[in-house]
Design a protein around this motif. Structure first.
Motif, PDB file in Angstrom:
ATOM      1  N   TYR A  31       3.818  -2.621   8.753  1.00  0.00           N
ATOM      2  CA  TYR A  31       3.070  -1.366   8.786  1.00  0.00           C
ATOM      3  C   TYR A  31       3.389  -0.564   7.538  1.00  0.00           C
ATOM      4  CZ  TYR A  31       1.437   3.217  10.271  1.00  0.00           C
ATOM      5  OH  TYR A  31       0.793   4.420  10.333  1.00  0.00           O
ATOM      6  N   HIS A  33       3.184   2.880   6.192  1.00  0.00           N
ATOM      7  CA  HIS A  33       2.981   4.225   6.720  1.00  0.00           C
ATOM      8  C   HIS A  33       2.169   5.117   5.774  1.00  0.00           C
ATOM      9  CE1 HIS A  33       3.765   7.701   9.191  1.00  0.00           C
ATOM     10  NE2 HIS A  33       4.190   8.360   8.127  1.00  0.00           N
ATOM     11  N   LYS A  35      -0.210   4.407   3.781  1.00  0.00           N
ATOM     12  CA  LYS A  35      -1.638   4.078   3.809  1.00  0.00           C
ATOM     13  C   LYS A  35      -2.177   3.929   5.226  1.00  0.00           C
ATOM     14  CE  LYS A  35      -1.325   1.624  -0.548  1.00  0.00           C
ATOM     15  NZ  LYS A  35      -1.466   0.341  -1.225  1.00  0.00           N
ATOM     16  N   GLN A  36      -1.286   3.924   6.207  1.00  0.00           N
ATOM     17  CA  GLN A  36      -1.628   3.737   7.621  1.00  0.00           C
ATOM     18  C   GLN A  36      -2.403   2.441   7.827  1.00  0.00           C
ATOM     19  OE1 GLN A  36      -3.513   7.361   8.911  1.00  0.00           O
ATOM     20  NE2 GLN A  36      -1.546   8.396   9.090  1.00  0.00           N
ATOM     21  N   ILE A  37      -1.838   1.367   7.296  1.00  0.00           N
ATOM     22  CA  ILE A  37      -2.444   0.039   7.385  1.00  0.00           C
ATOM     23  C   ILE A  37      -1.433  -0.934   7.972  1.00  0.00           C
ATOM     24  CG2 ILE A  37      -3.275  -1.920   6.008  1.00  0.00           C
ATOM     25  CD1 ILE A  37      -4.486   0.034   4.088  1.00  0.00           C
ATOM     26  N   ASN A  39      -0.504  -4.875   8.031  1.00  0.00           N
ATOM     27  CA  ASN A  39      -0.721  -6.155   7.355  1.00  0.00           C
ATOM     28  C   ASN A  39      -0.165  -7.266   8.222  1.00  0.00           C
ATOM     29  OD1 ASN A  39      -1.848  -5.207   4.913  1.00  0.00           O
ATOM     30  ND2 ASN A  39       0.178  -4.611   4.208  1.00  0.00           N
ATOM     31  N   LYS A  52      -5.628  -7.341   7.198  1.00  0.00           N
ATOM     32  CA  LYS A  52      -5.141  -5.964   7.218  1.00  0.00           C
ATOM     33  C   LYS A  52      -6.170  -5.075   7.891  1.00  0.00           C
ATOM     34  CE  LYS A  52      -6.581  -4.729   2.545  1.00  0.00           C
ATOM     35  NZ  LYS A  52      -6.121  -4.251   1.249  1.00  0.00           N
ATOM     36  N   THR A  53      -5.661  -4.050   8.584  1.00  0.00           N
ATOM     37  CA  THR A  53      -6.548  -3.155   9.306  1.00  0.00           C
ATOM     38  C   THR A  53      -5.936  -1.773   9.423  1.00  0.00           C
ATOM     39  OG1 THR A  53      -7.848  -2.884  11.317  1.00  0.00           O
ATOM     40  CG2 THR A  53      -5.640  -3.769  11.583  1.00  0.00           C
ATOM     41  N   ASP A  54      -6.800  -0.803   9.653  1.00  0.00           N
ATOM     42  CA  ASP A  54      -6.352   0.548   9.949  1.00  0.00           C
ATOM     43  C   ASP A  54      -7.031   1.078  11.215  1.00  0.00           C
ATOM     44  OD1 ASP A  54      -8.896   0.785   8.968  1.00  0.00           O
ATOM     45  OD2 ASP A  54      -8.466   2.434   7.605  1.00  0.00           O
TER      46      ASP A  54
END
Length: 75
Positions: A31, A33, A35-37, A39, A52-54
């Motif tokens: 995670y 933090h 970029k709040q993504i 992987n 990758k996602t948010d």
């Protein structure tokens, strides 16, 4: 090492990769933090799958996927 576009594509490919050789496969989740993504990476040192996602809805799917992988590892 490219990122797969859809969650479904990553999930199928990662599970297939794990089932081919469970002893060599590695799954990592990281995670970021700032970029709040989230992987995700599944590799067997020859093939590397990344996603990758948010999105919160994908986080729920990741939770199900990781518990499914744990069930495979325990059996």
């Amino acid at each position: 090492m490219t990122y797969l576009k859809s969650w479904e594509e990553f999930e199928r490919a990662a599970e297939r990769l794990y089932l081919q050789d469970p002893m060599k496969s590695r799954f990592t989740m990281k995670y970021v933090h700032s970029k709040q993504i989230v992987n995700l990476k599944m590799t067997d040192d020859v093939v590397c799958l990344q996603f990758k996602t948010d999105l919160l809805q994908d986080i729920k799917k990741i939770e199900k996927f990781s518990s499914n992988l744990m069930r495979h590892m325990a059996s």
